[in-house]
Design an enzyme around this catalytic site. Structure first.
Site, mmCIF file in Angstrom:
data_model
loop_
_atom_site.group_PDB
_atom_site.id
_atom_site.type_symbol
_atom_site.label_atom_id
_atom_site.label_comp_id
_atom_site.label_asym_id
_atom_site.label_seq_id
_atom_site.Cartn_x
_atom_site.Cartn_y
_atom_site.Cartn_z
ATOM 1 N N HIS A 46 -0.083 -2.350 -3.050
ATOM 2 C CA HIS A 46 1.234 -1.738 -3.167
ATOM 3 C C HIS A 46 1.156 -0.324 -3.725
ATOM 4 O O HIS A 46 0.677 -0.104 -4.835
ATOM 5 C CB HIS A 46 2.161 -2.580 -4.057
ATOM 6 C CG HIS A 46 3.543 -1.982 -4.141
ATOM 7 N ND1 HIS A 46 4.532 -2.281 -3.229
ATOM 8 C CD2 HIS A 46 4.072 -1.073 -4.987
ATOM 9 C CE1 HIS A 46 5.608 -1.587 -3.523
ATOM 10 N NE2 HIS A 46 5.372 -0.840 -4.590
ATOM 11 N N HIS A 100 4.274 3.589 3.897
ATOM 12 C CA HIS A 100 4.023 3.209 5.293
ATOM 13 C C HIS A 100 4.077 4.436 6.178
ATOM 14 O O HIS A 100 4.856 5.348 5.952
ATOM 15 C CB HIS A 100 5.021 2.149 5.782
ATOM 16 C CG HIS A 100 6.473 2.526 5.616
ATOM 17 N ND1 HIS A 100 7.118 2.447 4.397
ATOM 18 C CD2 HIS A 100 7.393 2.979 6.491
ATOM 19 C CE1 HIS A 100 8.373 2.834 4.540
ATOM 20 N NE2 HIS A 100 8.567 3.176 5.792
HETATM 21 P P1 AMP Z 1 11.654 3.920 6.221
HETATM 22 O O1 AMP Z 1 11.501 3.251 4.864
HETATM 23 O O2 AMP Z 1 12.949 4.643 6.368
HETATM 24 O O3 AMP Z 1 10.488 4.812 6.553
HETATM 25 O O4 AMP Z 1 11.713 2.830 7.348
HETATM 26 C C1 AMP Z 1 11.405 1.479 7.174
HETATM 27 C C2 AMP Z 1 11.128 0.914 8.556
HETATM 28 O O5 AMP Z 1 10.813 -0.460 8.388
HETATM 29 C C3 AMP Z 1 12.297 1.001 9.540
HETATM 30 O O6 AMP Z 1 11.869 1.683 10.724
HETATM 31 C C4 AMP Z 1 12.628 -0.477 9.818
HETATM 32 O O7 AMP Z 1 13.037 -0.699 11.161
HETATM 33 C C5 AMP Z 1 11.321 -1.167 9.489
HETATM 34 N N1 AMP Z 1 11.458 -2.559 9.079
HETATM 35 C C6 AMP Z 1 12.319 -3.068 8.167
HETATM 36 N N2 AMP Z 1 12.112 -4.387 8.018
HETATM 37 C C7 AMP Z 1 11.093 -4.714 8.837
HETATM 38 C C8 AMP Z 1 10.422 -5.932 9.149
HETATM 39 N N3 AMP Z 1 10.739 -7.100 8.570
HETATM 40 N N4 AMP Z 1 9.434 -5.904 10.079
HETATM 41 C C9 AMP Z 1 9.093 -4.741 10.678
HETATM 42 N N5 AMP Z 1 9.680 -3.568 10.430
HETATM 43 C C10 AMP Z 1 10.675 -3.547 9.527
HETATM 44 ZN ZN ZN Z 2 4.669 -3.521 -1.611
#
Ligand code: AMP
Ligand code: ZN
Length: 120
Positions: A46, A100
């Site tokens: 993390h 990410h």
């Molecule tokens: P961000 O934090 O704005 O960079 O984006 C978070 C990304 O995580 C978004 O594009 C969401 O569509 C994606 N996301 C949220 N929950 C999930 C999940 N359970 N599995 C895959 N992608 C996810």
């Molecule tokens: Zn985490």
């Protein structure tokens, strides 16, 4: 980390569609794809965001970028091109506070980022 969605995905308690895994990174499909290829690459450990990355993270960063390149190769977008995006904090619209990298490709992406091209 408790209550972290992507720690749950790495640990397997939250389902995901795997693309690939390396020693220190995990890549899975974004649940709401903004392009034909939209993969998220995360460190297994993390880290909240780029704000948590320093000199102690050289190995995990090298592994993450190797994973990003491997995702592009596996998805067939190494030659056509792709975008790597990481959102940091509120103004960038960071929704999940586990570092990410969005890997986006498979279509022509606009620049500067607008709407779904931002990857979030
Ligand atoms: P961000 O934090 O704005 O960079 O984006 C978070 C990304 O995580 C978004 O594009 C969401 O569509 C994606 N996301 C949220 N929950 C999930 C999940 N359970 N599995 C895959 N992608 C996810
Ligand atoms: Zn985490």
């Amino acid at each position: 980390m408790e209550d972290c969605l992507f720690c749950g995905i790495v640990g397997g308690s939250v389902p995901s569609t795997a693309v690939l895994e390396t020693e220190r990174s995990y890549a899975f499909r974004d649940i709401k794809p903004a392009a034909p290829v939209h993969v998220l690459v995360v460190p297994k450990e993390h880290l909240g965001s780029v704000e948590d990355v320093g000199a102690g993270q050289t190995e995990v960063l090298a592994d993450l970028f190797a994973a990003i390149r491997a995702v592009a190769a596996k998805e067939g977008i190494s030659e056509s091109g792709y975008r790597v995006v990481t959102n940091v904090g509120e103004d960038a619209g960071q929704l999940v506070h586990h570092l990410h990298f969005h890997v986006l490709g498979g279509r022509s992406l606009r620049w500067p980022p607008k709407g779904s091209d931002a990857g979030g």
